[in-house]
Scaffold this motif. Structure first.
Motif, mmCIF file in Angstrom:
data_model
loop_
_atom_site.group_PDB
_atom_site.id
_atom_site.type_symbol
_atom_site.label_atom_id
_atom_site.label_comp_id
_atom_site.label_asym_id
_atom_site.label_seq_id
_atom_site.Cartn_x
_atom_site.Cartn_y
_atom_site.Cartn_z
ATOM 1 N N MET A 1 0.834 -1.208 0.000
ATOM 2 C CA MET A 1 0.000 0.000 0.000
ATOM 3 C C MET A 1 0.865 1.254 0.000
ATOM 4 O O MET A 1 0.561 2.238 -0.684
ATOM 5 N N VAL A 2 1.958 1.216 0.767
ATOM 6 C CA VAL A 2 2.865 2.367 0.790
ATOM 7 C C VAL A 2 3.444 2.615 -0.610
ATOM 8 O O VAL A 2 3.452 3.745 -1.116
ATOM 9 N N ILE A 3 3.882 1.533 -1.267
ATOM 10 C CA ILE A 3 4.443 1.696 -2.607
ATOM 11 C C ILE A 3 3.367 2.165 -3.586
ATOM 12 O O ILE A 3 3.593 3.069 -4.392
ATOM 13 N N ALA A 4 2.173 1.556 -3.475
ATOM 14 C CA ALA A 4 1.099 1.900 -4.416
ATOM 15 C C ALA A 4 0.712 3.373 -4.294
ATOM 16 O O ALA A 4 0.485 4.050 -5.295
ATOM 17 N N ILE A 5 0.656 3.880 -3.063
ATOM 18 C CA ILE A 5 0.208 5.271 -2.906
ATOM 19 C C ILE A 5 1.288 6.236 -3.420
ATOM 20 O O ILE A 5 0.985 7.279 -3.991
ATOM 21 N N TRP A 6 2.566 5.857 -3.274
ATOM 22 C CA TRP A 6 3.622 6.693 -3.858
ATOM 23 C C TRP A 6 3.496 6.723 -5.373
ATOM 24 O O TRP A 6 3.618 7.776 -6.004
#
Lengths: 437, 257
Positions: free
Chosen positions: B114-119
């Motif tokens: 999720m952290v990577i996706a939101i970036w």
């Protein structure tokens, strides 16, 4: 020095190379009508396949013989990275690569170039995995996201720039951009089905990932024994890396706050109406370059540095280097006040700590003066020179905001260069009030 | 009459879906208008606006992962007790004993993803200039959501209560004591005094507020647990609603005019 490679890893690598070979043969088939491309794909496919066979053979017969990367490669990278330049080579190299990517974006985003780059990356990844030190770091469960981050950010950077290059050419020819389209479709079924398929794929990937890889769980928590290195979660390691150059109040509080404020402020600063709703570089070069530098170089590159290349005592370790907790790195950093009073004036009288506020200000006057020039005098000078057009178009408030944010953003590379070139520790050093810049 | 027709003609079915199956244009419009979840969407969108080559699907993926985290997180809450006595052992049991303990893996890997996706979502929105008028405010909401996502991940990082957890949180939260004025090792905090007594000390500064103590302790665990499971998700859910609402109200998915 010949470390053997565990049998399971040899089989795993064989599988990895098999996937790569399959990818290559698939593309060779795809380029049926272009003999040269087809040949190139087939050759690299055979090289990958050869790796598979070698690994399978050694794993099946005698894993002691396990192929290792020639020791000379490891030795050379270690020497170049660590003993010569370390973080300087890594960061400056990233900056140069970034500049080259933007300058030669047309050539570098050509699919053949990008794919050649991908193949080389796959080869290097596979070879690197035979090194036990590299393997022990990259296979730590919580470092898996870093690998994902590197590949996805790399892919999407290529993809976005490629679209931008194509759009820029279309705009130059007065043709509509790729995203130009007046056709409307109904959400049911076009969008809901896309969403459904994405959800199914995401769920499948997540379930497989979760079953294949156990989440990390170390020894029970204790305040008695701190691990070395102690690291923040991986997404904050760019900030932790900044601690090398700044005190916690800057690296951990002020700069993160400025990042958040800066991100929120972007749409209110960027007055350029072009490039709204499509990929482009030429129509907004300044905005794209600044953001990409911030995201790719100052965020992702530093996270990778903090995760993979920073070992015990936050020392820099080359990719194939053993994380030796007893590694000694000489620290001979000096403050600007010392440089000035001892080096230039030659009189340490004013260097005394713990005096009155007046004596502190005199002691730190060189640093305070430089900081004041940087923060206060630079904006009006830039407004009359380099950013003259921006200042006129943006108005005072927007311009002031832009310059302030850029100043904070630039403060990190500036501090880095000062550290590397003149071993500077602090520009302003007032430990009496924990105020060190 | 086939079984399918029987079901679709029943009173129950009709009471839930107030129209026939979405097979013709009219009902494909109506299905979106009459369903509270589908109603997050407009009725129709520009074709290029929903192409994966344009959106990268990263915003949707972030939202989906938020849902995954919510579902797996609620299920994990049945097992996990945020106390010094139980926390570590409960996670250990999830790994070794509990049926479907793989939910913990899904929760953790989903959080990283999720952290990577939101970036990447932010990256895409920037590259397409989709923050430009009239969508400025929604970009700002998105930045807040990004920060909250990082905070969700950060607060969750402590809960396994292993060495990895407490030292990561210790390193991360040590920054708070250097906050200017309100951290006890922050610039100029020593100037704030009542008479001769310092106002800001290790028992009253920003870090103490964050940790509920002078170091990462059982109080911190409870504090982070409540933030992680209740406080931040509530705010995130609310802001997601605003974010989606504004996507529609600001003219739908961005695109070349």
């Amino acid at each position: 020095m010949h470390e053997t490679l565990p049998r399971s890893f040899q089989v795993g690598l064989a599988g990895y190379y098999l996937l790569c070979a399959g990818l290559n043969f698939g593309f060779a088939h795809f380029y049926m009508n272009r003999p040269k491309l087809r040949l190139a794909w087939a050759i690299s496919g055979f090289i990958f396949a050869l790796h598979t066979i070698v690994y399978l053979l050694t794993a099946a017969t005698n894993p002691e013989l396990g192929p290792v990367i020639p020791h000379v490669i490891v030795d050379t990278t270690n020497r170049i990275f660590d003993h010569i330049w370390g973080p300087i080579l890594y960061f400056v190299g990233s900056c140069v690569g970034f500049a080259a990517l933007l300058y030669w974006r047309k050539q570098l985003t050509e699919p053949t170039v990008a794919i050649a780059f991908l193949k080389i990356t796959l080869f290097i990844s596979g070879w690197s995995m035979t090194n036990p030190d590299f393997r022990s770091i990259i296979t730590k469960a919580d470092n898996v996201p870093i690998v994902m981050l590197m590949f996805t950010v790399g892919f999407f950077t290529w993809f976005g720039l490629r679209r931008a290059v194509i759009n820029d050419e279309l705009i130059a020819q007065n043709k509509p951009v790729l995203e130009k389209d007046d056709e409307k479709v109904l959400v049911w079924p076009d969008l809901v089905y896309t969403e459904l398929i994405c959800m199914i794929i995401a769920t499948a990937v997540l379930v497989v990932w979760s079953i294949a890889l156990e989440a990390p769980l170390e020894q029970p928590a204790t305040n008695a024994k701190a691990p070395n290195p102690s690291k923040a979660p991986w997404y904050f390691l760019g900030l932790q890396e900044m601690l090398v150059y700044f005190d916690p109040w800057m690296a951990g509080v002020v700069l993160p706050t400025m990042i958040i404020i800066g991100l929120i402020a972007i749409p209110y600063i960027d007055f350029n109406p072009k490039g709204n709703g499509y990929y482009t570089f030429k129509e907004r070069p300044f905005a794209v370059t600044t953001f990409l530098f911030g995201f790719l170089v100052l965020w992702v590159v530093l996270i990778v540095l903090g995760t993979l290349l920073r070992g015990p005592n936050w020392n820099f370790f080359a990719p194939f280097e053993y994380w030796d907790p007893h590694k000694v790195v000489p620290l001979n950093n000096v403050n600007l006040s010392e440089l000035f009073w001892l080096g230039v004036v030659g009189d340490p009288t004013f260097l005394r700590e713990g005096g009155s506020i007046g004596s502190i200000i005199i002691r730190e006057s060189p640093g305070i003066l430089l900081t004041a020039i940087y923060m206060l005098a630079l904006p009006p000078i830039l407004a009359r020179t380099v950013f003259r057009n921006y200042f006129i178009k943006m108005g005072f408030l927007r311009y002031f905001m832009l310059i302030t944010l850029l100043q904070f953003m630039a403060s990190l590379p500036i501090k880095m260069v000062l550290r590397w070139v003149i071993n500077l520790k602090y520009i302003v050093y007032i430990p009496e009030y924990f105020f060190n810049i | 009459m086939s079984v399918g027709d029987f079901i679709r003609n029943s009173q129950i079915w009709k009471s839930i879906f107030r129209h026939p199956a979405p097979r013709d244009r009219r009902n494909r419009v109506v299905v979106v208008l009459t369903n509270v979840f589908l109603h997050l969407h407009p009725v129709s969108v520009r074709k290029s606006g929903i192409a994966l080559s344009y959106t990268w699907c990263m915003g949707g993926l972030t939202f989906f992962l938020f849902l995954v985290e919510t579902v797996t997180g609620v299920l994990l809450m049945f097992y996990y007790r945020p106390t010094l006595e139980h926390a570590y052992n409960d996670i250990l049991a999830l790994r070794d004993v509990t049926t479907l303990g793989v939910l913990r893996e899904m929760h953790r890997w989903g959080a990283h993803a999720m952290v990577i996706a939101i970036w990447l979502h932010m990256y895409r929105v920037f590259l397409t200039g989709s923050y430009k008028p009239p969508r400025e405010f929604n970009w700002s909401v998105g930045v807040i959501l990004l920060v909250l996502t990082l905070l969700l991940s950060f607060t969750g990082y402590l809960l396994p209560w292993d060495q990895l957890a407490i030292w990561a949180i210790t390193v991360g939260s040590n920054m708070a004591r250097a906050t200017p004025l309100v951290g006890h090792e922050g610039p100029f905090a020593s100037l704030l005094t009542i008479g001769d007594a310092p106002l800001i000390h290790s028992g009253s500064d920003a870090r103490f507020l964050l940790l509920g103590g002078r170091f990462v302790s059982g109080d911190t665990l409870l504090r982070f647990y409540v933030l992680h499971c209740v406080a931040i998700p509530l705010v995130v859910a609310m802001l997601i609603a605003v974010h989606f609402w504004r996507v529609r109200k600001d003219g739908g998915i961005s695109g070349a005019l």
